[in-house]
Design a protein around this motif. Structure first.
Motif, PDB file in Angstrom:
ATOM      1  N   LEU A 252       0.867  -1.183   0.000  1.00 50.38           N
ATOM      2  CA  LEU A 252       0.000   0.000   0.000  1.00 50.38           C
ATOM      3  C   LEU A 252       0.900   1.228   0.000  1.00 50.38           C
ATOM      4  N   VAL A 253       0.717   2.105  -0.981  1.00 48.06           N
ATOM      5  CA  VAL A 253       1.595   3.267  -1.109  1.00 48.06           C
ATOM      6  C   VAL A 253       0.741   4.511  -1.322  1.00 48.06           C
ATOM      7  N   ASP A 254       1.042   5.541  -0.547  1.00 48.59           N
ATOM      8  CA  ASP A 254       0.270   6.783  -0.613  1.00 48.59           C
ATOM      9  C   ASP A 254       1.111   7.884  -1.246  1.00 48.59           C
ATOM     10  N   GLU A 255       0.795   8.205  -2.519  1.00 51.02           N
ATOM     11  CA  GLU A 255       1.426   9.315  -3.248  1.00 51.02           C
ATOM     12  C   GLU A 255       2.952   9.236  -3.254  1.00 51.02           C
ATOM     13  N   LEU A 256       3.447   8.162  -3.841  1.00 49.01           N
ATOM     14  CA  LEU A 256       4.895   7.981  -3.965  1.00 49.01           C
ATOM     15  C   LEU A 256       5.521   9.050  -4.857  1.00 49.01           C
ATOM     16  N   GLU A 257       4.711   9.696  -5.701  1.00 52.19           N
ATOM     17  CA  GLU A 257       5.251  10.694  -6.626  1.00 52.19           C
ATOM     18  C   GLU A 257       5.939  11.842  -5.913  1.00 52.19           C
ATOM     19  N   SER A 258       5.649  12.015  -4.600  1.00 52.81           N
ATOM     20  CA  SER A 258       6.264  13.141  -3.884  1.00 52.81           C
ATOM     21  C   SER A 258       7.745  12.911  -3.600  1.00 52.81           C
ATOM     22  N   ILE A 259       8.264  11.708  -3.946  1.00 53.60           N
ATOM     23  CA  ILE A 259       9.676  11.455  -3.633  1.00 53.60           C
ATOM     24  C   ILE A 259      10.614  12.219  -4.571  1.00 53.60           C
ATOM     25  N   THR A 260      10.135  12.599  -5.747  1.00 49.97           N
ATOM     26  CA  THR A 260      11.006  13.315  -6.691  1.00 49.97           C
ATOM     27  C   THR A 260      10.145  14.107  -7.672  1.00 49.97           C
ATOM     28  N   GLU A 261      10.724  14.546  -8.801  1.00 51.22           N
ATOM     29  CA  GLU A 261       9.989  15.352  -9.756  1.00 51.22           C
ATOM     30  C   GLU A 261       8.845  14.546 -10.372  1.00 51.22           C
ATOM     31  N   PRO A 262       7.689  15.206 -10.662  1.00 56.99           N
ATOM     32  CA  PRO A 262       6.517  14.482 -11.171  1.00 56.99           C
ATOM     33  C   PRO A 262       6.813  13.613 -12.392  1.00 56.99           C
ATOM     34  N   GLY A 263       7.567  14.126 -13.386  1.00 53.91           N
ATOM     35  CA  GLY A 263       7.843  13.335 -14.573  1.00 53.91           C
ATOM     36  C   GLY A 263       8.603  12.070 -14.251  1.00 53.91           C
ATOM     37  N   ALA A 264       9.651  12.201 -13.428  1.00 53.28           N
ATOM     38  CA  ALA A 264      10.444  11.028 -13.036  1.00 53.28           C
ATOM     39  C   ALA A 264       9.625  10.099 -12.169  1.00 53.28           C
ATOM     40  N   SER A 265       8.783  10.658 -11.314  1.00 55.90           N
ATOM     41  CA  SER A 265       7.966   9.835 -10.423  1.00 55.90           C
ATOM     42  C   SER A 265       7.075   8.897 -11.212  1.00 55.90           C
ATOM     43  N   ALA A 266       6.419   9.413 -12.229  1.00 59.22           N
ATOM     44  CA  ALA A 266       5.505   8.587 -13.024  1.00 59.22           C
ATOM     45  C   ALA A 266       6.244   7.415 -13.645  1.00 59.22           C
TER      46      ALA A 266
END
Length: 701
Positions: free
Chosen positions: A583-597
């Motif tokens: 279960l992961v809550d908004e992992l995109e906040s770990i780095t830049e949005p483009g790289a996160s995706a």
């Protein structure tokens, strides 16, 4: 059970545990209170040892809670359970219930929880539970008025070890035994050679005394009941209020406890009370009797006119006679009356029987003297007689009471254990009722455990378990009507949630739409289910997971080191995450949005290939789906719209649906409002906002 095989138990702790009456029972049952009575073991450590023992028993490797957030969820649901306990024991006992991967352990707790859900309670039961505590050890007991005697040095050592409560003396012959009898109320000779020897005092020849210590030292069992009298009485009240089947005769136990004082002495015997009072008040009563005699003599002397002829006075002087002779000649009757009054006062004050009164009367001599004084030898003999009689009666009463209670001891222990366990059961039942819980159904996980448990799948009568195991890859979790217990809201204010995931899914939705609380609900349900406990939902079906990885929302972008650590963790999951729930809550906040995706897409691909079950909450669901090399499931918590500026949300995620964002809803609302003047003959369209708002809406398509 090999005690040293328990995690955290070394040689020293194993020795301490071995001193328990039944260490294996305590460890297998998770009896934290019993374990905590071992030397040097606190209740907190006892709970950890009990958990370790349970893991050994079920060959459970542990480690189900794989992340900090997963452990937080467990602690939170455990706190909810513990807050519904009455006794400290129940709170500690609940800590031995932990999320496990082992079917045997889960089913063991499920059976316990199933019985708990049948429990009814009322305020009387809860009130009675407040007085129940684990039983205490009576501690060291010393009996000083009794001793053991033997002529054999080896027997002497055996006696000291078997009956440490009594002094043990070595004697050479019957004379030595007689000397002991003068210093002790009771002497128990261990050698059969003393049989038939006549000795003054209470001397008993008991060659079997070491085999029956409770008869020789009834204080031993009585001390246990005396020290725990209030706790036992509270356990009786719990059984009566709850209608539990008692492990012993409650009437007999209550009767025995009513005859026992807190100090271990027998209560309620008038004769023993009389003797005890007489011994305690002897010195004061003798002093008062002296005063009675002397007061009467003083009064008699003051009122008496005594005439002495010269020749008589000369004769008294020549003989060296003093006032005693004068009293004898002139006040004989008054002296006799004063002494009789003193004797009567002493007998009445101490409530002495006929034999004791005969000794007491000799405490004041018939020979005239002034002031009147006691005969210390007689008073000492009376003291010895009263003390010996009291001890003999107390000993007999103790032996009788100890015999009555002896058969109740193990039952009494069980009585308290059952009352304390009832508190554990009621805490589970109260939690289940307050959160409208149901027992979950595990399906499709048996094939994952055959190699570990060496157990074949057990089919139900309609073959459901067998069919489920054939399709185990498709099993994740299904929650119907779930309400998260972690929300700080009353249950009636929480919208029920339906959610089902098999494999890997993205969860989209508006801000404040309930994505995080949905993850909390899933985590709570899974944790409670693997604890073997009821879950807060109308119905739950799930697989048996190996572990739970719950990653909470990260506050801000991670630095390079933390980002690397996070990616490494997911790399490990990708390698060995089969059977995991992620279960992961908004992992995109770990780095830049483009790289996160891109990173999230890669993680989802690896988890999907590995057979894990996962839910990733993300605002980049659309971008992630485009970058993934397989058809990623995207679920959405859909906002119905804005009502008076507040989001109106359907809290149950919609399958295969990318939820609209909050900005999209706001733009749509502005567009609708802008169209109203045009529809009613207002400002021409080319000069109004709809065109602008429609252009913005097209960007969301």
């Amino acid at each position: 059970m090999d005690l040293e095989s328990i995690p955290g138990v070394g040689e020293k702790t194993a020795r301490a545990l071995s001193e328990l009456d039944d260490p294996e029972r305590a460890l297998r049952a998770g009896d934290v209170a019993a374990i905590a009575t071992a030397p040097g073991i606190t209740q907190g450590r006892a709970a950890r040892i009990a958990r370790g023992a349970i893991r050994v028993e079920h060959d459970d490797p542990g480690g189900f809670l794989a992340t900090d957030r997963a452990r937080d969820v467990y602690r939170n649901v455990l706190a909810l359970l513990k807050s519904r306990t009455v006794t400290d024991y129940a709170a500690q006992r609940l800590e031995t219930i932990y999320p496990s991967t082992r079917r045997s352990r889960i089913e063991e707790v499920q059976a316990f929880a199933g019985d708990a859900l049948e429990r009814e309670h009322d305020e009387d039961v809860l009130a009675a539970l407040e007085g129940v505590e684990p039983l205490r050890s009576p501690g060291d007991i010393r009996v000083r008025e009794r001793c053991l005697a033997t002529t054999d040095a080896e027997r002497y050592s055996e006696a000291r070890e078997a009956i440490p409560e009594l002094s043990v003396e070595i004697v050479e012959d019957a004379q030595g035994l007689a000397e002991l009898a003068r210093g002790y109320s009771t002497v128990i000779a261990l050698d059969e050679s003393f049989a038939g020897v006549t000795i003054d005092g209470d001397v008993q020849v008991r060659p079997d005394a070491l085999e029956t210590p409770a008869e020789v030292v009834p204080e031993r069992p009585l001390a246990f009941f005396a020290r725990n009298r209030d706790r036992l009485q509270a356990a009786v009240e719990v059984h009566q209020a709850a209608g539990l089947e008692p492990a012993c005769d409650l009437d007999a136990l209550e009767d025995g406890l009513s005859r026992l004082d807190e100090d271990g002495t027998v209560a309620g015997d008038d004769e023993l009370d009389r003797l005890t009072t007489a011994v305690d008040d002897l010195d004061a009563a003798v002093g008062a009797a002296e005063s009675v005699a002397n007061d009467r003599l003083r009064e008699a002397i003051r009122e008496q006119d005594v005439t002495i002829e010269g020749s008589d006075l000369l004769s008294l002087v020549e003989r060296g006679a003093g006032v005693d002779s004068l009293l004898s000649r002139e006040l004989a009757d008054e002296y006799a009356a004063a002494i009789e009054a003193a004797r009567d006062h002493l007998v009445d004050a101490l409530d002495l029987d006929q034999g004791e009164a005969e000794i007491a009367r000799r405490a004041f001599s018939d020979e005239p003297t002034f002031p009147v004084e006691r005969d210390e030898a007689v008073v000492s003999r009376l003291d010895e007689e009263l003390t010996a009689t009291k001890e003999r009666r107390a000993g007999r009463l103790k032996r009788e009471l100890a015999a009555d209670l002896a058969d109740q001891r193990e039952g009494a222990r069980q009585l308290v254990r059952d009352a304390l366990e009832l508190d554990v059961e009621l805490a589970i039942a109260r939690f289940a009722r307050e959160f409208e819980c149901t027992m979950p159904e595990f399906v499709g996980s048996e094939t994952l455990r055959i190699s570990e448990d060496s157990e074949a799948p057990r089919a139900s009568e309609d073959g459901e378990a067998s069919r489920a195991s054939e399709n185990s890859e498709a099993v994740g979790f299904t929650i119907e009507g779930g309400q998260s217990p972690l929300l700080d809201e009353p249950l009636e204010a929480i919208d029920p949630v339906d959610y089902e995931v098999s494999g890997v899914a993205l969860l989209s939705g508006v801000n404040s739409g309930g994505k995080t609380s949905t993850l909390d609900l899933v985590a709570s349900v899974v944790v409670l289910a693997h604890m073997g406990l009821p879950v807060p939902a109308e119905r739950v079906r799930l697989r048996r997971f190996d572990d739970l990885h719950y990653h909470a929302k990260t506050q801000g972008t991670l630095d390079a080191g933390a980002f690397e650590s996070t990616v490494r963790e997911f790399a490990d999951l990708a390698q060995g995450g089969e059977g995991s729930l992620v279960l992961v809550d908004e992992l995109e906040s770990i780095t830049e949005p483009g790289a996160s995706a891109k990173i999230i897409a890669g993680i989802l691909e690896a988890l999907s290939e590995n057979g894990a079950t996962a839910v990733f909450v993300s605002h980049l669901a659309g971008e992630i789906r485009e970058m993934a090399d397989y058809d990623v499931t995207v679920d959405g918590i859909e906002a119905v719209g804005l009502v008076d500026g507040e989001l109106e949300v359907n809290r149950s995620p919609v399958k295969d649906h990318l939820a609209r964002s909050t900005p999209e809803l706001i733009v749509e609302k502005l567009a609708d409002e802008a169209r109203e003047p045009v529809a009613n003959g207002g400002v021409p369209e080319e000069e109004a906002g709809p065109v602008f708002y429609d252009r913005l809406l097209e960007k969301f398509e």
